[in-house]
Design a protein around this motif. Structure first.
Motif, mmCIF file in Angstrom:
data_model
loop_
_atom_site.group_PDB
_atom_site.id
_atom_site.type_symbol
_atom_site.label_atom_id
_atom_site.label_comp_id
_atom_site.label_asym_id
_atom_site.label_seq_id
_atom_site.Cartn_x
_atom_site.Cartn_y
_atom_site.Cartn_z
ATOM 1 N N MET A 1 50.189 38.068 49.005
ATOM 2 C CA MET A 1 50.133 38.790 47.737
ATOM 3 C C MET A 1 48.697 39.076 47.312
ATOM 4 S SD MET A 1 53.173 37.351 45.285
ATOM 5 C CE MET A 1 52.451 35.727 45.145
ATOM 6 N N PHE A 2 47.753 38.322 47.873
ATOM 7 C CA PHE A 2 46.345 38.505 47.516
ATOM 8 C C PHE A 2 45.544 39.078 48.683
ATOM 9 C CE2 PHE A 2 48.060 35.271 44.720
ATOM 10 C CZ PHE A 2 47.633 35.716 43.486
ATOM 11 N N ASN A 3 46.246 39.672 49.634
ATOM 12 C CA ASN A 3 45.577 40.354 50.738
ATOM 13 C C ASN A 3 45.247 41.800 50.382
ATOM 14 O OD1 ASN A 3 46.587 41.939 53.714
ATOM 15 N ND2 ASN A 3 44.673 40.845 53.519
ATOM 16 N N THR A 4 46.058 42.403 49.511
ATOM 17 C CA THR A 4 45.866 43.810 49.187
ATOM 18 C C THR A 4 45.003 43.983 47.941
ATOM 19 O OG1 THR A 4 47.884 43.915 47.852
ATOM 20 C CG2 THR A 4 48.077 44.471 50.183
ATOM 21 N N VAL A 5 44.387 45.161 47.847
ATOM 22 C CA VAL A 5 43.699 45.591 46.628
ATOM 23 C C VAL A 5 44.225 46.979 46.291
ATOM 24 C CG1 VAL A 5 41.621 44.231 47.051
ATOM 25 C CG2 VAL A 5 41.750 46.569 47.896
ATOM 26 N N ARG A 6 44.277 47.270 45.018
ATOM 27 C CA ARG A 6 44.744 48.587 44.569
ATOM 28 C C ARG A 6 43.573 49.564 44.591
ATOM 29 N NH1 ARG A 6 49.068 50.570 40.823
ATOM 30 N NH2 ARG A 6 48.200 52.294 39.629
ATOM 31 N N VAL A 7 43.805 50.736 45.180
ATOM 32 C CA VAL A 7 42.787 51.779 45.259
ATOM 33 C C VAL A 7 43.130 52.833 44.218
ATOM 34 C CG1 VAL A 7 41.638 53.461 46.741
ATOM 35 C CG2 VAL A 7 42.550 51.344 47.741
ATOM 36 N N SER B 1 36.002 60.319 42.286
ATOM 37 C CA SER B 1 35.547 58.966 41.979
ATOM 38 C C SER B 1 36.664 57.994 42.305
ATOM 39 C CB SER B 1 35.132 58.830 40.504
ATOM 40 O OG SER B 1 36.237 59.095 39.653
ATOM 41 N N GLY B 2 36.294 56.741 42.480
ATOM 42 C CA GLY B 2 37.306 55.754 42.835
ATOM 43 C C GLY B 2 36.835 54.341 42.591
ATOM 44 N N GLY B 3 37.796 53.432 42.558
ATOM 45 C CA GLY B 3 37.498 52.023 42.366
ATOM 46 C C GLY B 3 38.552 51.154 43.012
ATOM 47 N N LEU B 4 38.226 49.883 43.159
ATOM 48 C CA LEU B 4 39.109 48.904 43.773
ATOM 49 C C LEU B 4 39.419 47.824 42.749
ATOM 50 C CD1 LEU B 4 37.165 48.555 47.150
ATOM 51 C CD2 LEU B 4 39.144 50.019 46.692
ATOM 52 N N VAL B 5 40.687 47.476 42.616
ATOM 53 C CA VAL B 5 41.117 46.504 41.618
ATOM 54 C C VAL B 5 41.391 45.163 42.300
ATOM 55 C CG1 VAL B 5 42.784 45.955 39.816
ATOM 56 C CG2 VAL B 5 42.119 48.336 40.218
ATOM 57 N N PHE B 6 40.657 44.150 41.878
ATOM 58 C CA PHE B 6 40.793 42.791 42.408
ATOM 59 C C PHE B 6 41.290 41.850 41.315
ATOM 60 C CE2 PHE B 6 37.551 44.670 45.101
ATOM 61 C CZ PHE B 6 37.777 44.132 46.353
ATOM 62 N N THR B 7 41.804 40.704 41.754
ATOM 63 C CA THR B 7 42.005 39.550 40.875
ATOM 64 C C THR B 7 40.741 38.710 40.897
ATOM 65 O OG1 THR B 7 44.409 39.480 41.152
ATOM 66 C CG2 THR B 7 43.327 37.418 40.553
ATOM 67 N N HIS C 1 42.774 36.891 49.959
ATOM 68 C CA HIS C 1 43.018 36.254 51.255
ATOM 69 C C HIS C 1 42.967 37.342 52.317
ATOM 70 C CE1 HIS C 1 44.142 32.084 50.216
ATOM 71 N NE2 HIS C 1 44.539 32.621 49.072
ATOM 72 N N ASP C 2 42.111 37.142 53.296
ATOM 73 C CA ASP C 2 42.003 38.158 54.342
ATOM 74 C C ASP C 2 43.018 37.919 55.449
ATOM 75 O OD1 ASP C 2 40.858 36.207 56.227
ATOM 76 O OD2 ASP C 2 39.026 36.393 55.063
ATOM 77 N N ILE C 3 43.210 38.973 56.247
ATOM 78 C CA ILE C 3 44.020 38.901 57.460
ATOM 79 C C ILE C 3 43.058 38.931 58.641
ATOM 80 C CG2 ILE C 3 45.645 40.170 58.921
ATOM 81 C CD1 ILE C 3 46.965 38.721 56.618
ATOM 82 N N ASP C 4 43.106 37.906 59.456
ATOM 83 C CA ASP C 4 42.207 37.832 60.610
ATOM 84 C C ASP C 4 42.727 38.736 61.729
ATOM 85 O OD1 ASP C 4 40.808 36.788 63.061
ATOM 86 O OD2 ASP C 4 40.019 35.372 61.569
ATOM 87 N N THR C 5 41.805 39.427 62.393
ATOM 88 C CA THR C 5 42.233 40.287 63.500
ATOM 89 C C THR C 5 42.792 39.472 64.670
ATOM 90 O OG1 THR C 5 39.949 40.366 64.328
ATOM 91 C CG2 THR C 5 40.681 42.184 62.919
#
Length: 275
Positions: free
Chosen positions: A11-17, A58-64, A120-124
């Motif tokens: 749930m914390f891997n994504t960010v809203r663009v 223009s754009g931004g990224l939404v984080f927790t 939380h990242d996803i490792d390759t």
């Protein structure tokens, strides 16, 4: 909420663009954080579709926000990026709908404002190799995470998790491209959503292709049925307020770019630039 399971971490891997297009309309899509161990160490990137960042005013990224390694649920931090389209590294192949931006400068910008980002990242390493892919069945359950039609829990800042199945075998290149299809409800705003083969913790079995999670790819397009009943793939547009799809109908088939293409793009970036 304790972040103590794999599903909760996703749930914390994504960010809203969030974007504003050249004509002034607003849109939203999905990005997600990937970690890659290269020859010069571990680097993190946000991955999304190139069609979400090209032609954007223009754009931004939404984080927790976070504190002491824990999420501040519902505490928002939107990182506005100057010259938004130029901040992204696009895949060298213009037909490959992928773009990345390194996390390091984003985190520095947040720290300069006294903010800790929580993700939380996803490792390759979770990208399945050829032997593992050969162990997949023709039909597998998948999970994808994002912001369909711009829908999310805007109070708690949580994305939407959705399930589906593969519609073509993961081990085959659909129409000769590094892509496969999923049978799932893909909508505007799902652009850039990560797609996983997810079996849940505690369900792994002995043998190949039985780990609880694999990173399979990125949603890039959905199939539409036009008035003449012709099926055509089209990019999943950014969700736009009040926008509707006219004279065509989505048929719940999504096009997914394989995760190996994400790794290739990251490695190309790392060859060109060091942090």
């Amino acid at each position: 909420m304790r972040i103590d399971t794999l599903a909760k971490r996703l749930m914390f891997n994504t960010v809203r663009v969030d974007t504003v297009l050249e004509d002034g309309t607003e849109g939203s899509g999905t990005g997600f954080v990937v970690a890659h161990q290269g020859p010069h160490g571990l680097r993190r990137f946000i991955v999304t579709n190139r069609h979400l960042v090209e032609g954007v005013r223009s754009g931004g990224l939404v984080f927790t926000q976070g504190r002491d390694g824990q999420p501040l649920i519902g505490t928002r931090f939107e990182l506005e990026i100057e010259e938004f389209p130029h901040a992204w590294f696009l895949h060298p192949d213009p037909e490959m709908d992928l773009a990345i931006v390194p996390m390091a400068p984003l985190e520095r910008a947040a720290r300069d404002q006294g903010v800790q980002l929580y993700y939380h990242d996803i490792d390759t390493a979770l990208v399945p190799d050829a032997a593992t892919v050969n162990g997949f069945d023709a039909l597998e359950e998948i999970l994808f995470v994002g912001y369909p039609n711009g829908v999310w829990d805007h109070v708690n800042l949580l994305p939407i998790m959705r399930r589906g199945t593969t519609a073509t075998p993961i081990g085959m290149d659909f129409e000769g491209q590094a892509e496969f299809l999923i049978d799932a409800a893909v909508y505007p705003g799902s652009s850039g959503s990560p797609v996983f083969l997810y079996r849940g913790e505690g369900t792994a079995q002995a043998g190949a292709a039985r780990a609880p999670l694999y990173f399979l790819g990125v949603i890039a397009a959905v199939f539409f049925r036009e008035e003449e009943n012709q099926l055509v793939p089209g990019p999943v547009p950014a969700s736009q307020g009040g926008a509707t799809v006219r004279q065509s109908e989505m048929i719940d088939l999504g096009l997914v770019i394989k995760s190996q293409a994400v790794v290739g793009l990251i490695e190309e970036y790392c060859r060109r630039w060091r942090e």
